[in-house]
Write an enzyme that holds these catalytic residues in place. Structure first.
Site, PDB file in Angstrom:
ATOM      1  N   LYS A   1     105.257 -65.996  79.472  1.00 10.33           N
ATOM      2  CA  LYS A   1     106.379 -65.155  78.951  1.00 10.33           C
ATOM      3  C   LYS A   1     107.644 -65.637  79.350  1.00 10.33           C
ATOM      4  O   LYS A   1     108.716 -65.758  78.517  1.00 10.33           O
ATOM      5  CB  LYS A   1     106.277 -63.725  79.654  1.00 10.33           C
ATOM      6  CG  LYS A   1     104.851 -63.022  79.556  1.00 10.33           C
ATOM      7  CD  LYS A   1     104.955 -61.786  80.286  1.00 10.33           C
ATOM      8  CE  LYS A   1     105.330 -61.650  81.716  1.00 10.33           C
ATOM      9  NZ  LYS A   1     104.155 -62.266  82.608  1.00 10.33           N
TER      10      LYS A   1
ATOM     11  N   ARG B   1     106.004 -53.215  84.045  1.00 12.96           N
ATOM     12  CA  ARG B   1     104.854 -53.593  84.429  1.00 12.96           C
ATOM     13  C   ARG B   1     103.987 -52.464  84.718  1.00 12.96           C
ATOM     14  O   ARG B   1     102.768 -52.663  85.230  1.00 12.96           O
ATOM     15  CB  ARG B   1     105.204 -54.481  85.676  1.00 12.96           C
ATOM     16  CG  ARG B   1     104.667 -55.824  85.520  1.00 12.96           C
ATOM     17  CD  ARG B   1     104.920 -56.566  86.805  1.00 12.96           C
ATOM     18  NE  ARG B   1     104.710 -57.711  87.138  1.00 12.96           N
ATOM     19  CZ  ARG B   1     105.329 -58.827  86.999  1.00 12.96           C
ATOM     20  NH1 ARG B   1     106.512 -58.841  86.316  1.00 12.96           N
ATOM     21  NH2 ARG B   1     104.611 -59.899  87.340  1.00 12.96           N
TER      22      ARG B   1
ATOM     23  N   ARG C   1     101.273 -75.171  88.598  1.00  9.98           N
ATOM     24  CA  ARG C   1     102.474 -74.810  88.226  1.00  9.98           C
ATOM     25  C   ARG C   1     103.520 -75.322  89.131  1.00  9.98           C
ATOM     26  O   ARG C   1     103.413 -74.740  90.419  1.00  9.98           O
ATOM     27  CB  ARG C   1     102.778 -73.354  87.889  1.00  9.98           C
ATOM     28  CG  ARG C   1     104.108 -73.045  87.519  1.00  9.98           C
ATOM     29  CD  ARG C   1     103.980 -71.450  86.558  1.00  9.98           C
ATOM     30  NE  ARG C   1     104.144 -70.402  87.716  1.00  9.98           N
ATOM     31  CZ  ARG C   1     104.239 -69.253  87.404  1.00  9.98           C
ATOM     32  NH1 ARG C   1     104.366 -69.090  86.188  1.00  9.98           N
ATOM     33  NH2 ARG C   1     104.786 -68.122  88.012  1.00  9.98           N
TER      34      ARG C   1
ATOM     35  N   ARG D   1     105.441 -72.075  93.623  1.00  5.56           N
ATOM     36  CA  ARG D   1     106.015 -70.682  94.305  1.00  5.56           C
ATOM     37  C   ARG D   1     104.969 -70.316  95.184  1.00  5.56           C
ATOM     38  O   ARG D   1     103.881 -70.397  95.176  1.00  5.56           O
ATOM     39  CB  ARG D   1     105.824 -69.550  92.930  1.00  5.56           C
ATOM     40  CG  ARG D   1     107.382 -69.395  92.961  1.00  5.56           C
ATOM     41  CD  ARG D   1     107.540 -68.665  91.397  1.00  5.56           C
ATOM     42  NE  ARG D   1     106.696 -67.319  91.484  1.00  5.56           N
ATOM     43  CZ  ARG D   1     106.577 -66.756  90.129  1.00  5.56           C
ATOM     44  NH1 ARG D   1     107.214 -67.036  89.028  1.00  5.56           N
ATOM     45  NH2 ARG D   1     105.792 -65.490  90.389  1.00  5.56           N
TER      46      ARG D   1
ATOM     47  N   ARG E   1      97.410 -60.999  92.127  1.00  6.16           N
ATOM     48  CA  ARG E   1      98.294 -60.707  90.703  1.00  6.16           C
ATOM     49  C   ARG E   1      97.416 -60.351  89.689  1.00  6.16           C
ATOM     50  O   ARG E   1      97.993 -59.240  88.956  1.00  6.16           O
ATOM     51  CB  ARG E   1      99.187 -61.738  90.788  1.00  6.16           C
ATOM     52  CG  ARG E   1     100.249 -61.780  91.742  1.00  6.16           C
ATOM     53  CD  ARG E   1     100.831 -63.176  92.084  1.00  6.16           C
ATOM     54  NE  ARG E   1     101.711 -63.500  90.637  1.00  6.16           N
ATOM     55  CZ  ARG E   1     101.985 -64.849  90.209  1.00  6.16           C
ATOM     56  NH1 ARG E   1     101.547 -65.983  91.198  1.00  6.16           N
ATOM     57  NH2 ARG E   1     102.665 -64.880  89.341  1.00  6.16           N
TER      58      ARG E   1
HETATM   59  P1  ADP Z   1     104.578 -63.734  87.017  1.00  2.76           P
HETATM   60  O1  ADP Z   1     104.777 -62.939  85.738  1.00  2.76           O
HETATM   61  O2  ADP Z   1     104.272 -65.089  87.079  1.00  2.76           O
HETATM   62  O3  ADP Z   1     103.525 -62.859  88.033  1.00  2.76           O
HETATM   63  P2  ADP Z   1     106.974 -62.674  87.981  1.00  2.76           P
HETATM   64  O4  ADP Z   1     108.129 -63.742  88.390  1.00  2.76           O
HETATM   65  O5  ADP Z   1     107.319 -61.784  86.960  1.00  2.76           O
HETATM   66  O6  ADP Z   1     105.900 -63.435  88.082  1.00  2.76           O
HETATM   67  O7  ADP Z   1     107.214 -61.782  89.209  1.00  2.76           O
HETATM   68  C1  ADP Z   1     106.800 -62.165  90.527  1.00  2.76           C
HETATM   69  C2  ADP Z   1     106.562 -61.032  91.656  1.00  2.76           C
HETATM   70  O8  ADP Z   1     107.844 -60.163  91.487  1.00  2.76           O
HETATM   71  C3  ADP Z   1     105.479 -59.875  90.967  1.00  2.76           C
HETATM   72  O9  ADP Z   1     104.127 -60.293  91.537  1.00  2.76           O
HETATM   73  C4  ADP Z   1     106.014 -58.594  91.779  1.00  2.76           C
HETATM   74  O10 ADP Z   1     105.842 -58.586  93.067  1.00  2.76           O
HETATM   75  C5  ADP Z   1     107.591 -58.658  91.365  1.00  2.76           C
HETATM   76  N1  ADP Z   1     107.769 -58.160  90.077  1.00  2.76           N
HETATM   77  C6  ADP Z   1     108.432 -58.959  89.146  1.00  2.76           C
HETATM   78  N2  ADP Z   1     108.708 -57.889  88.165  1.00  2.76           N
HETATM   79  C7  ADP Z   1     108.138 -56.554  88.452  1.00  2.76           C
HETATM   80  C8  ADP Z   1     108.270 -55.422  87.886  1.00  2.76           C
HETATM   81  N3  ADP Z   1     108.530 -55.156  86.744  1.00  2.76           N
HETATM   82  N4  ADP Z   1     107.734 -54.425  88.910  1.00  2.76           N
HETATM   83  C9  ADP Z   1     107.338 -54.562  90.118  1.00  2.76           C
HETATM   84  N5  ADP Z   1     107.304 -55.794  90.556  1.00  2.76           N
HETATM   85  C10 ADP Z   1     107.616 -56.764  89.971  1.00  2.76           C
END
Ligand code: ADP
Ligand code: ZN
Length: 213
Positions: free
Chosen positions: A13, A88, A127, A153, A164
């Site tokens: 994404k 999410r 990654r 990361r 996750r």
């Molecule tokens: P990825 O899509 O690679 O899992 P993100 O960078 O989108 O990673 O998110 C990393 C972390 O940030 C998530 O695992 C969560 O802890 C937090 N996070 C990001 N966006 C949200 C969201 N919309 N609601 C709750 N937690 C979020």
């Protein structure tokens, strides 16, 4: 255009959000990037979010909803945006719907990236993320764009990736049905080269892919 990118962690994404920004001239908005930034700066939000993030759990809805509400007040998003990593949960989707309705706006399309769990695990384990600009690569070393160091990361470590994925299946997948019900869902295969996937994204959005051969 107001777009949501939906899909598992490591689903591509973020990469596509950046491509779409170049093509559509609307800003990508990543709650993950914003939360990591807050964490780095040590703000109150960052401190609250840090524990959830490092465990691979979702940050509580009220915190991310407030974050997005503030972000969507900024002028650059008034003519459109690409949401990456938000909503999410169904609660977040409902809150977003409410924010938009109040402004007489709506989501034009939700693009769901279909990527099998095995591919997610494989991608995240290799990654490298730029410590300066956040661009992601399937390698370590140096960022082509800004010269920053590519690092793994914290939450891309094996144990956290499993968590996750579990969280994705339990809390985020229900959004597929939610947006299908609203008639805005477009599904694409998320396995392939980034350029291939961009082609599918543009097609799903009904945008002419001028660079496709
Ligand atoms: P990825 O899509 O690679 O899992 P993100 O960078 O989108 O990673 O998110 C990393 C972390 O940030 C998530 O695992 C969560 O802890 C937090 N996070 C990001 N966006 C949200 C969201 N919309 N609601 C709750 N937690 C979020
Ligand atoms: Zn960089």
């Amino acid at each position: 255009m107001r777009i949501i990118l939906l899909g598992p962690p490591g689903g591509g994404k973020g990469t596509q959000a950046k491509f779409l920004e170049e093509r559509l001239h609307i800003p990508p908005i990543s709650t993950g990037d914003m939360l990591r930034e807050a964490k780095k700066e040590g703000t109150a939000l960052g401190q609250k979010a840090a524990g959830f993030m490092s465990e691979g759990k979702l940050v509580p809805d009220d915190l991310v909803i407030a974050l997005i509400e503030e972000r969507l007040k900024k002028k650059d998003s008034h003519d459109g945006f690409i949401l990456d990593g938000f909503p999410r949960t169904v609660t977040q989707a409902q809150a977003l719907g409410k924010m938009l309705v109040e402004k007489n706006l709506k989501i034009d399309a939700v693009v769901n990236f279909k990527v099998p769990d095995e591919v997610v695990v494989q991608r995240l384990s290799g990654r490298g993320t730029c410590s300066t600009c956040g661009l992601v690569y399937q390698r370590m070393g140096i960022c082509d764009r800004c010269g920053g160091a590519l690092v793994q990361r914290d939450d891309d470590k094996k144990e956290t990736v499993q968590k996750r994925l579990q969280v994705y299946h339990e809390q985020t997948r229900p959004l597929i049905k939610y947006y299908k019900g609203q008639g805005v869902l477009r599904e694409i295969e998320g396995v392939g080269s980034p350029k291939e996937i961009l082609g599918r994204c543009l097609k799903a959005l009904g945008v002419k892919d001028s660079l496709a051969s």
